[in-house]
Design an enzyme around this catalytic site. Sequence first.
Site, PDB file in Angstrom:
ATOM      1  N   SER A   1      33.738  39.202  42.829  1.00 48.90           N
ATOM      2  CA  SER A   1      32.388  39.714  44.132  1.00 48.90           C
ATOM      3  C   SER A   1      31.650  38.720  43.820  1.00 48.90           C
ATOM      4  CB  SER A   1      32.573  41.046  44.263  1.00 48.90           C
ATOM      5  OG  SER A   1      31.961  41.599  43.588  1.00 48.90           O
TER       6      SER A   1
ATOM      7  N   LYS B   1      33.664  52.530  36.077  1.00 54.18           N
ATOM      8  CA  LYS B   1      33.693  50.822  37.026  1.00 54.18           C
ATOM      9  C   LYS B   1      32.559  49.418  35.700  1.00 54.18           C
ATOM     10  CE  LYS B   1      34.778  48.903  40.838  1.00 54.18           C
ATOM     11  NZ  LYS B   1      33.883  48.617  41.879  1.00 54.18           N
TER      12      LYS B   1
ATOM     13  N   ALA C   1      35.071  42.508  52.519  1.00 50.85           N
ATOM     14  CA  ALA C   1      36.567  42.624  52.398  1.00 50.85           C
ATOM     15  C   ALA C   1      36.941  43.639  51.832  1.00 50.85           C
ATOM     16  CB  ALA C   1      36.738  41.487  50.589  1.00 50.85           C
TER      17      ALA C   1
END
Lengths: 313, 313
Positions: free
Chosen positions: A264, A194, A15
Site C-alpha cells: 500500500s 503484521k 481497497a
Amino acid sequence: MDYTNARIGVLGAGAIGAFYGVLLARAGADVHFLLRSDFVAAREQGLVIEHAEQGELTLNPAQVYQSAADMPPCDIVLVCNKTTNNAEMAPLINQVAAPSAAVVLLQNGYAVEDELRAQLPADRHLLAGLCFICVHRKAPARVCHQAYGGLNLAYHSGPAADGAALAKALSTRFKAAAIDSHVLPDVTTARWQKLVWNIPYNGLSVLLDASTGELMADADSRALIAQMMAEVMAGAAACGASLPADLVAKMLAATERMPDYFPSMYHDYAQQRPLELAAIYAAPLKAAIGNGVNMPQVQMLLNCLRFKTQAED
Amino acid sequence: MDYTNARIGVLGAGAIGAFYGVLLARAGADVHFLLRSDFVAAREQGLVIEHAEQGELTLNPAQVYQSAADMPPCDIVLVCNKTTNNAEMAPLINQVAAPSAAVVLLQNGYAVEDELRAQLPADRHLLAGLCFICVHRKAPARVCHQAYGGLNLAYHSGPAADGAALAKALSTRFKAAAIDSHVLPDVTTARWQKLVWNIPYNGLSVLLDASTGELMADADSRALIAQMMAEVMAGAAACGASLPADLVAKMLAATERMPDYFPSMYHDYAQQRPLELAAIYAAPLKAAIGNGVNMPQVQMLLNCLRFKTQAED
C-alpha cells in the site's frame, strides 16, 4: 453476543473497506459506506471488486454516504481509512458507532488503538483488525484483489467481560460472509506480527521502487528483508509480543508464494498521498526503544522515507 | 629520499588523476599520463582543470599515453583509477613503476593496498593517498574543481627503513606544487577516517538521489548520516584505527561548509559506471565483522546499492 443481524458501517472505502464491505453486503449484511473521493463513482456504478478467484463482484446499489451525520447507527464499525487521517476520525466513529458497538480498526501500524481509545466512549468495544490480503484501489469505487483475504481480530478494550468471546462472535459473522477470520490472543502480538511484514516490504518498495517479487528475487534485498525482520522480532519481544521463532522464515516463504505485489505504501507514494510513517515506523520504533531495543535498519528506512517525502514537498 | 626531480606517472586520469597531475606538471614536474577514454581529447586539447579559485588551468601539450608499455619508468606512480578496475591494474603499475618507485593509491575504500601488495615487487614502496577534494570530470580531459585539494599520505609497505620519512619526502614534493599534503601515522587510521565520510555520503547520494547540501539540509537524512558515521567509528575502533572522538561532529560541520557536492559514486551511478561497492562498503564491513562489530546501517546501504545496480543490469 450475536452479530448475525448487525448493521455494519464502513468508514473509508479504499481497497480494504470496499473489499470487506462488499463481501459482507453480498452475503446479506446491512452495510453502509462513508466515502469521500469515490462517492460519486460508487453512487452511480456501485462498488466493484475484481476478485482474483471469483471474478467481478459488484454491489449496486451500495448504501453510500458523504457525511457520517447521514448514516444510521451501526453495531459494527470497520475503520478502514489510512492512519494518516486518524486525527479527524474519532468524531466520525463516535457518530456512526451505536452504544455498545464494536469498533474494528482495519489499519496498519502500531498503537493505533491506544490513540483512539481515549476519544471513544467507554461503552464501545475496540478491536484490532489484521488484514492479510493483497488488494489495491484501481479506480474510483473499483478495487483489484490479487490474493488472500483474511481478517483476524484481537480485542483491545471496552466493556466486554470476555473480549475474546466478543471477537469470536465478530469473526463468526465475518466467516458467514466467507471471510477467513480468526481470533488472536492479544493486540500487541497481533500488531507486531503484521509489522514484521509491513516494516520491510512497505518501505523498501518505496525506497527501491520495487515490488515484492523484485525484492525477493534479488539476494541482497532478500537478505536485507530477513535482517530487518529479525530487528522487528527483537523489538516485538522487548515489547512483550510472543511471536513464533519461525515467523521470519514463514513470512519470507509466504511472500515468495504471493503474486507479485506492490504494498500500500508504494501506491500511496506513487499517488503522492501521505505515507503511514507514524503508524508503521515511528510508533513501533518508539515502543522498542522505550523497552531498550534499537532497530537501526528500521530507523534508517524511516529516515530515508521521511527524506524522500519531505524532499518532494 | 629526495623527489625534487622525480618523474611522475599518473595512471587513470579521471578527475583525481588529472587534477593532481596537472598541478604537478604546471609546477615543473615531468608528468606522464596513462589515459583511456580521454586520450584523444587530452592529446588534442590538453588537460583542463576548471579550478575553483584559480580559474582555468590548462596543461597543453600533456604527455599522454594509451599504453603503459610506451611510458618511461617513473619514480612516483599515482594510481588514480576507480577501484573497480584494480584487478587489471597491477601489471600496468609494475610496467610504469621504476625500481624503488613510490606507488601511491589515490583511491577510496579499504584494504586496497593489501590487495595490491601481493602483486607488487618487494622493492616498490606502497602508500595510501587520501584525497580531500571536491572534484568531478565534466567532459573528456576537462575536470571541474569545486573545493579543497589536500593529498595526505600514509606509508603502507616496502623497503623503507623509515616509511614516515619517505612519505614526508613525497609530501614535500607535492607541497612544492602548492598541493596541501600531510603525513598520517598509519594506513588503517587514514583509510577509516576517509570512510567515515565516504560511507554515508557516497551511498546515500545514490540511494536518495541527493547532493551533500540536500542531505545536510534535511533533519532526517542528517541524523541518519550522523548515526551511520557513529557505526563506522565503532568499526574503525574495532579494527585498531585511532580516530579522534570529535571526528563525526567535525566532518558534519565541514560538509555543511562545503559547496553543494555530488560525491563520486553519484556520478558513477548517473553515468552507469560500476560503483566502488567492494572497496567502500564490503571490505570495511568484512573487517569490522571480523573484529566483532556489526554496522547494520552500512550493511543496509550496501544491500540497497547492490539491489539498485543489479536491478538495472
